[in-house]
Design a protein around this motif. Structure first.
Motif, short mmCIF file in Angstrom:
data_model
loop_
_atom_site.label_atom_id
_atom_site.label_comp_id
_atom_site.label_asym_id
_atom_site.label_seq_id
_atom_site.Cartn_x
_atom_site.Cartn_y
_atom_site.Cartn_z
N GLU A 48 25.10 -49.52 15.95
CA GLU A 48 23.88 -50.16 15.43
C GLU A 48 22.67 -49.24 15.61
N SER A 49 22.59 -48.55 16.74
CA SER A 49 21.44 -47.67 17.03
C SER A 49 21.42 -46.43 16.15
N GLU A 50 22.55 -46.10 15.50
CA GLU A 50 22.62 -44.92 14.65
C GLU A 50 22.36 -45.23 13.18
N ARG A 51 22.29 -46.49 12.85
CA ARG A 51 22.03 -46.88 11.46
C ARG A 51 20.60 -46.53 11.08
N LEU A 52 20.41 -46.23 9.82
CA LEU A 52 19.08 -45.89 9.30
C LEU A 52 18.43 -47.17 8.77
N VAL A 53 17.95 -47.98 9.70
CA VAL A 53 17.45 -49.31 9.38
C VAL A 53 16.30 -49.24 8.36
N ASN A 54 15.39 -48.31 8.53
CA ASN A 54 14.26 -48.19 7.61
C ASN A 54 14.73 -47.84 6.20
N ALA A 55 15.61 -46.85 6.09
CA ALA A 55 16.13 -46.46 4.77
C ALA A 55 16.97 -47.57 4.15
N GLU A 56 17.75 -48.27 4.98
CA GLU A 56 18.53 -49.40 4.47
C GLU A 56 17.60 -50.47 3.90
N SER A 57 16.54 -50.75 4.62
CA SER A 57 15.57 -51.75 4.18
C SER A 57 14.92 -51.34 2.85
N GLN A 58 14.58 -50.06 2.73
CA GLN A 58 13.98 -49.57 1.49
C GLN A 58 14.96 -49.67 0.32
N LEU A 59 16.24 -49.41 0.59
CA LEU A 59 17.23 -49.55 -0.47
C LEU A 59 17.37 -51.02 -0.87
N CYS A 60 17.36 -51.90 0.11
CA CYS A 60 17.49 -53.34 -0.16
C CYS A 60 16.33 -53.87 -1.00
N ASP A 61 15.13 -53.38 -0.73
CA ASP A 61 13.99 -53.90 -1.50
C ASP A 61 13.68 -53.08 -2.75
N GLY A 62 14.51 -52.08 -3.04
CA GLY A 62 14.37 -51.32 -4.27
C GLY A 62 13.33 -50.21 -4.22
N SER A 63 12.80 -49.89 -3.04
CA SER A 63 11.80 -48.82 -2.93
C SER A 63 12.41 -47.44 -3.09
#
Length: 171
Positions: A48-63
């Motif tokens: 979990e600590s190695e996941r790219l949470v910010n980039a994942e979030s941006q992909l989810c919201d279409g940014s």
């Protein structure tokens, strides 16, 4: 949306091509995220600590697009530590081809060019050279997760490139 394709199209590991559409739901986006991690990172267990949470979030919201998410994963500390800092330069280049273009380097000239980019321009430029390439655009565009597309022989392709791709995918 996750679209299926015939296994013969690209070979050995999977029969799915993962692609995002404007109408994709959260489940499809999550499937794409998992597919990017599996393809780009070579299928290791991601904590979990190695996941790219910010980039994942941006992909989810279409940014950002899938292409930019692939770039973020390839430029991550995890990828850098696993493939750049702990591998010989030749192996690093070979794995970049496998993970980012879905094939092996075609010849020594291609390898030498990428080693030169890495030495003269740095790590980020080396990663960008794959993702910004016409080959990446033509094969995957902005919304498709890279997949192994070099495991079938093609007209005009040298046999050595085909053999290298098979050994990379299987080994």
């Amino acid at each position: 949306m996750v679209s299926t394709a015939p296994t013969a199209k690209f070979g050995l590991d999977s029969d799915l091509i993962f692609e995002l559409w404007p109408t994709s739901g959260i489940d499809e986006v999550q499937a794409v995220i998992r597919a990017v991690y599996r393809q780009v990172l070579g299928n290791p267990h991601i904590m979990e600590s190695e996941r790219l949470v910010n980039a994942e979030s941006q992909l989810c919201d279409g940014s950002i697009t899938v292409r930019e998410f692939v770039r973020a994963v390839a430029k991550s500390d995890f990828y850098r530590a696993r493939y750049f800092e702990s591998c010989a330069p030749y192996r690093f280049i070979e794995l970049n081809f496998k993970h980012l273009l879905g094939r092996a380097p075609l010849d020594q000239t291609e390898i030498a060019e990428h080693i030169r980019i890495c030495i003269e321009q740095g790590y980020d430029a080396e990663i960008d050279s794959y993702i910004n390439s016409d080959e990446y655009q033509n094969n995957f565009g902005d919304d498709t997760v890279p997949y192994y597309c070099g495991s079938s022989s093609q007209i005009g392709q040298k046999q050595v490139g085909y053999n290298r791709t098979l050994s990379l995918v299987r080994g």
